[in-house]
Design an enzyme around this catalytic site. Structure first.
Site, PDB file in Angstrom:
ATOM      1  N   HIS A 147      26.495  -3.582  30.173  1.00  0.00           N
ATOM      2  CA  HIS A 147      27.272  -2.964  29.263  1.00  0.00           C
ATOM      3  C   HIS A 147      28.305  -2.261  30.187  1.00  0.00           C
ATOM      4  O   HIS A 147      28.727  -2.554  31.166  1.00  0.00           O
ATOM      5  CB  HIS A 147      26.408  -2.253  28.198  1.00  0.00           C
TER       6      HIS A 147
ATOM      7  N   SER B 129      19.910 -12.371  24.522  1.00  0.00           N
ATOM      8  CA  SER B 129      20.089 -12.641  26.044  1.00  0.00           C
ATOM      9  C   SER B 129      19.855 -14.048  26.305  1.00  0.00           C
ATOM     10  O   SER B 129      18.730 -14.725  25.465  1.00  0.00           O
ATOM     11  CB  SER B 129      19.034 -11.967  26.967  1.00  0.00           C
TER      12      SER B 129
ATOM     13  N   ALA C  94      19.991 -10.153  32.825  1.00  0.00           N
ATOM     14  CA  ALA C  94      20.187  -9.251  34.066  1.00  0.00           C
ATOM     15  C   ALA C  94      19.013  -9.405  34.702  1.00  0.00           C
ATOM     16  O   ALA C  94      18.960  -9.729  36.242  1.00  0.00           O
ATOM     17  CB  ALA C  94      20.669  -7.897  33.575  1.00  0.00           C
TER      18      ALA C  94
END
Length: 279
Positions: free
Chosen positions: A151, A62, A114
């Site tokens: 996803h 990430s 996220a």
């Protein structure tokens, strides 16, 4: 003195976009220049944690996690997952809680981009960490009031009976006119520069091969396409394997600096002096 390993470890998620990206390496479709690779397929939170320990030679991470591993890894200029006007979603049951600040939100990991994007959007909020593929269940069974979806859940939430509250990539584009940087590939800094450049070119060629031979690369990715038919998997891959994946370019680099810079100014990450790319 650095000693070359017999096999380089290559970490990525068991998802269709990553499978697509690394298809050519996995199946020896390109010249691997005598190098050998061991693919380690693990969820992104696990890969982030392994990167903290410097365990893998090359890994998907990430972008949020990069702030904590910049001492050990440099970003490859290819392999980005960026949402250009779209991205992770906050979802809930239909007619669920209206105010997210009063919700408990299931998140897929504290080092995911996220989660950082949602903090930038919402501020601090009550959350519970749930594996990304169990977030629908967490909302359904009352463990959480809402969920942060990454996803394939971004494409399948409606048929599972949920509704969208906010698209964080859409919000970020509106605020900054930049794509939302979600994932990238990193390589260990203790690998000599000439070897790093070789490995960079192999990853770059693997991405290019997948894009050029799309149908066979999508077919390779299908075993990782949970709850998606081939058409939906192809759509998902198209969202996150695109021109930014070939190379961040100046726009992608600016997006990373803005994302991590805003997070630093908000007090969500420590100061990151430099975003370093392998060139």
């Amino acid at each position: 003195m650095w000693r070359a390993p017999e096999v380089f470890t290559l970490g990525h998620s068991p998802d269709p976009d990553d499978a697509f990206m690394f298809y050519a390496i996995a199946k020896n479709k390109i010249d691997l220049r005598g190098y050998r690779f061991e693919h380690r397929l693990e969820d992104i939170q696990t890969l982030n944690e392994r990167a903290l320990r410097g365990e893998l030679h090359i890994s998907a991470i990430s972008i949020h996690a990069y702030a904590y591993i910049a001492d050990k890894y440099a970003l490859l200029p290819c392999g980005a997952s960026m949402g250009d006007g779209y991205g992770p979603l906050v979802i809930r049951k239909k007619s669920g809680h209206a105010d997210l600040r009063q919700c408990s939100i299931a998140i897929p990991g504290k080092m995911t981009s996220a989660f950082l994007a949602l903090k930038l959007y919402l501020g601090d909020f009550e959350h519970v960490v749930v594996p990304f593929d169990q977030i629908f269940d967490a909302i359904s069974n009352g463990e959480a009031d809402a969920g942060l979806i990454i996803h394939e859940g971004q494409l399948t939430y409606a048929k599972s009976g949920f509704e969208k509250v906010v698209d964080l990539g859409e919000w970020w584009k509106r605020e900054t006119n930049l794509p939302l940087p979600l994932g990238g590939n990193v390589i260990r800094k203790d690998i000599p520069p000439n070897v790093r450049r070789d490995l960079l070119e192999i990853v770059r060629e693997s991405i290019a091969f997948g894009l050029k031979h799309r149908s066979e690369a999508v077919q390779h990715a299908m075993p990782y396409a949970r709850d998606m038919n081939q058409q939906l998997a192809d759509k998902f891959i198209g969202m996150y394997v695109n021109d930014f994946t070939r190379d961040y370019g100046e726009t992608g680099r600016a997006a990373i600096r803005r994302f991590l810079g805003d997070a630093n100014r908000a007090g969500y990450i420590d100061n990151l002096e430099k975003v370093e790319f392998v060139e």
